[in-house]
Design a protein around this motif. Structure first.
Motif, PDB file in Angstrom:
ATOM      1  N   GLN A 140       0.824  -1.202   0.000  1.00  0.00           N
ATOM      2  CA  GLN A 140       0.000   0.000   0.000  1.00  0.00           C
ATOM      3  C   GLN A 140       0.861   1.257   0.000  1.00  0.00           C
ATOM      4  OE1 GLN A 140      -3.126  -0.102   2.885  1.00  0.00           O
ATOM      5  NE2 GLN A 140      -4.055   1.806   2.220  1.00  0.00           N
ATOM      6  N   LEU A 141       2.009   1.192   0.704  1.00  0.00           N
ATOM      7  CA  LEU A 141       2.935   2.325   0.666  1.00  0.00           C
ATOM      8  C   LEU A 141       3.421   2.591  -0.750  1.00  0.00           C
ATOM      9  CD1 LEU A 141       5.276   2.152   3.806  1.00  0.00           C
ATOM     10  CD2 LEU A 141       3.825   4.044   3.106  1.00  0.00           C
ATOM     11  N   LYS A 142       3.672   1.507  -1.505  1.00  0.00           N
ATOM     12  CA  LYS A 142       4.088   1.671  -2.896  1.00  0.00           C
ATOM     13  C   LYS A 142       2.962   2.287  -3.727  1.00  0.00           C
ATOM     14  CE  LYS A 142       7.393  -2.191  -2.917  1.00  0.00           C
ATOM     15  NZ  LYS A 142       7.661  -3.570  -3.388  1.00  0.00           N
ATOM     16  N   ALA A 150       4.662  13.775  -3.204  1.00  0.00           N
ATOM     17  CA  ALA A 150       4.092  15.108  -3.447  1.00  0.00           C
ATOM     18  C   ALA A 150       3.797  15.824  -2.138  1.00  0.00           C
ATOM     19  CB  ALA A 150       2.818  14.985  -4.288  1.00  0.00           C
ATOM     20  N   VAL A 151       3.190  15.109  -1.192  1.00  0.00           N
ATOM     21  CA  VAL A 151       2.871  15.688   0.124  1.00  0.00           C
ATOM     22  C   VAL A 151       4.147  16.137   0.829  1.00  0.00           C
ATOM     23  CG1 VAL A 151       2.031  15.131   2.445  1.00  0.00           C
ATOM     24  CG2 VAL A 151       0.694  14.459   0.445  1.00  0.00           C
ATOM     25  N   ALA A 152       5.185  15.289   0.789  1.00  0.00           N
ATOM     26  CA  ALA A 152       6.445  15.609   1.469  1.00  0.00           C
ATOM     27  C   ALA A 152       7.112  16.843   0.872  1.00  0.00           C
ATOM     28  CB  ALA A 152       7.392  14.414   1.403  1.00  0.00           C
ATOM     29  N   GLY A 213       4.357   7.605   4.840  1.00  0.00           N
ATOM     30  CA  GLY A 213       5.306   7.669   3.721  1.00  0.00           C
ATOM     31  C   GLY A 213       5.859   9.069   3.533  1.00  0.00           C
ATOM     32  N   ALA A 214       4.971  10.080   3.609  1.00  0.00           N
ATOM     33  CA  ALA A 214       5.404  11.465   3.454  1.00  0.00           C
ATOM     34  C   ALA A 214       6.305  11.901   4.604  1.00  0.00           C
ATOM     35  CB  ALA A 214       4.189  12.386   3.363  1.00  0.00           C
ATOM     36  N   ALA A 215       5.985  11.442   5.819  1.00  0.00           N
ATOM     37  CA  ALA A 215       6.795  11.819   6.982  1.00  0.00           C
ATOM     38  C   ALA A 215       8.207  11.249   6.884  1.00  0.00           C
ATOM     39  CB  ALA A 215       6.121  11.348   8.269  1.00  0.00           C
ATOM     40  N   VAL A 216       8.326  10.020   6.358  1.00  0.00           N
ATOM     41  CA  VAL A 216       9.654   9.414   6.164  1.00  0.00           C
ATOM     42  C   VAL A 216      10.451  10.224   5.142  1.00  0.00           C
ATOM     43  CG1 VAL A 216      10.871   7.401   5.259  1.00  0.00           C
ATOM     44  CG2 VAL A 216       8.955   7.083   6.823  1.00  0.00           C
ATOM     45  N   ILE A 217       9.815  10.533   4.006  1.00  0.00           N
ATOM     46  CA  ILE A 217      10.487  11.332   2.968  1.00  0.00           C
ATOM     47  C   ILE A 217      10.814  12.718   3.516  1.00  0.00           C
ATOM     48  CG2 ILE A 217      10.237  12.334   0.659  1.00  0.00           C
ATOM     49  CD1 ILE A 217       8.257   9.964   0.108  1.00  0.00           C
ATOM     50  N   ASP A 218       9.868  13.273   4.278  1.00  0.00           N
ATOM     51  CA  ASP A 218      10.049  14.585   4.881  1.00  0.00           C
ATOM     52  C   ASP A 218      11.253  14.597   5.820  1.00  0.00           C
ATOM     53  OD1 ASP A 218       8.512  17.244   5.190  1.00  0.00           O
ATOM     54  OD2 ASP A 218       8.951  16.700   7.254  1.00  0.00           O
ATOM     55  N   ASP A 219      11.440  13.490   6.545  1.00  0.00           N
ATOM     56  CA  ASP A 219      12.589  13.370   7.447  1.00  0.00           C
ATOM     57  C   ASP A 219      13.897  13.428   6.659  1.00  0.00           C
ATOM     58  OD1 ASP A 219      13.122  13.386  10.090  1.00  0.00           O
ATOM     59  OD2 ASP A 219      12.781  11.273  10.454  1.00  0.00           O
TER      60      ASP A 219
END
Length: 455
Positions: A140-142, A150-152, A213-219
């Motif tokens: 689902q993350l994929k 986009a969110v990140a 997913g966005a929070a990980v990318i955001d990190d």
């Protein structure tokens, strides 16, 4: 085998005395750690139970409990940050009453005890992210990967640009301090958000997976932004080579972890089947999680990213359900330490307008808070290709800055890039976004559930 005396004879006298003093203080340091853990666990349980009965996320209760036992109120759990000493700690006062110690000795004990609690808190957030990875659905993350990216990116670009430009235009802040404060607005605390999502049963929802997913990318993006602004503050120019290496390392680490998952899964199951003693599943899992966390830290990313990646990989194994149940008791022991210490470090004295140096910071803080909230909430409206998606919940889920924002403030202050009013403003923004997000996330998801029920 060499004796301690024989080893000591080869050391300078000052080092020998220091080593002897530290050895003598070890039991007292342990006493301080144990007493602090008693306070943390008691506060955590009381806070979470009260929050639960008030129909609020338990993690909010743990954060508030941390504030009450921390630097702002009781000063039972404090850390040598911002000039605090053993004299400010009631735990150290209790230890000194039981053990006649010199001021220098109690200060060393205070520092050592604080370091142990800080390490336990770090282990807590590593295990939390490992658990969140296990509970996440990689498939689902994929599926929501593009939306999460986009969110990140919007969640980093909008607050950074609006914060930096606004500080320069409205408050006439110099470029480098404004850039540093704008960078602090880009952070998202994945630990706090993911815990609330798990408590609400929304971790595996589309919104939950996009947020995580966005929070990980955001990190990852936040670490890169921090590297850029720290370099800018130190030298006045950006080290392109360092930033490029960091970016390549982050991408290779995250994608490499997922791609190697299939190979490791088979190895993990084979190993588990061959082990016949206690811990045949949980010990190999923790070895993998800690090794991945080590790798993340070693390449100057975050240890929590490595732990999250390890959880994602093991989520695909046949032993996943059993492992998930085995991890929970360990998480129950260590994760509360993280949340209570986050609250304990929140110094609410920065909100006091009677302190002259806080006043200018309060006006800047109001601006930063508005940008911090609006800059993340807009991210929900960049999600595309998803019907009946709760865009408000996605935006609110990206709001809390938590310990990540405090890291930006700390590095900015240490480097001399930001002054006291701007530091106060950043800290206020971090505190309020951290405490406001959990209840509002609950409200956002509650409205969705109500609408679905009515439909």
């Amino acid at each position: 085998m060499l004796s301690i005396n024989a080893i000591a004879q080869g050391l300078p006298r000052s080092m020998t005395l220091l080593a002897t003093a530290e050895a003598e203080n070890a039991p007292i340091i342990l006493s301080g750690v144990l007493l602090t853990l008693v306070i943390i666990y008691f506060a955590s349980k009381v806070g979470s139970e009260i929050a639960k009965r008030l129909d609020l996320p338990p993690v909010l209760g743990e954060l508030v409990a941390g504030v009450l036992v921390g630097v702002s109120v009781l000063r039972l759990v404090i850390f040598p940050e911002g000039g605090l000493t053993a004299a400010d700690s009631l735990v150290m006062s209790a230890l000194q009453a039981l053990n006649p110690l010199t001021p220098a000795a109690i200060d060393r004990i205070f520092i050592s005890q604080s370091e142990v609690i800080s390490v336990l808190a770090e282990l807590g957030v590593i295990i939390l992210l490992f658990e969140i990875g296990l509970e996440s659905d990689l498939r689902q993350l994929k599926e929501v990967g593009v939306q999460a990216i986009a969110v990140a990116f919007v969640g980093v670009a909008v607050p950074f640009a609006a914060g930096t430009a606004g500080l320069m235009y409205f408050f006439h802040v110099a470029a480098i301090p404004a850039i540093f404060a704008g960078a602090a607005l880009t952070a998202t605390s994945i630990g706090i958000t993911s815990k609330v999502l798990a408590e609400l049963g929304q971790l595996k929802s589309k919104e939950g997976q996009i947020i995580v997913g966005a929070a990980v990318i955001d990190d990852v993006l936040g670490i890169i932004v921090l590297a850029v602004v720290a370099s800018l503050a130190k030298t006045g120019e950006v080290d392109i080579q360092k930033v490029s290496i960091l970016l390549v390392s982050a991408i290779a680490f995250l994608f490499g972890s997922v791609l190697l998952g299939g190979f490791f899964n088979k190895t993990f199951i084979t190993l588990v089947d061959k082990l016949k003693t206690r811990g045949n599943i949980v010990i190999p899992a923790f070895i993998f999680a800690y090794f991945m966390a080590f790798l993340g830290n070693a390449i100057h990313l975050e240890a929590i990213l490595g732990a999250f990646a390890a959880g994602l990989v093991l989520d695909e194994t046949d032993a996943r359900n059993e492992l998930d149940e085995l991890i929970k008791p360990v998480a129950d022991l260590l994760v509360p330490i993280f949340f209570v210490t986050v609250g304990a470090r929140a110094d609410l004295s920065v909100l006091n307008p009677m302190i002259p140096e806080n006043r200018s910071g309060l006006f800047i803080a109001i601006f930063l808070l508005l940008v911090a909230i609006a800059g993340k909430i807009v991210t929900g409206w960049v999600v595309f290709g998803q019907e009946n998606i709760n865009r408000l919940a996605i935006g609110i889920g990206m709001v809390p800055r938590g310990e990540v924002g405090l890291v930006f403030a700390g590095i900015g202050t240490a480097s001399g890039a930001i002054n006291k009013p701007l530091e106060v403003a950043i800290i206020i923004m971090v505190i309020l976004t951290t405490f406001l997000a959990p209840p509002f996330l609950r409200i956002a998801f509650g409205k969705t559930a109500q609408n679905d029920a009515e439909g």
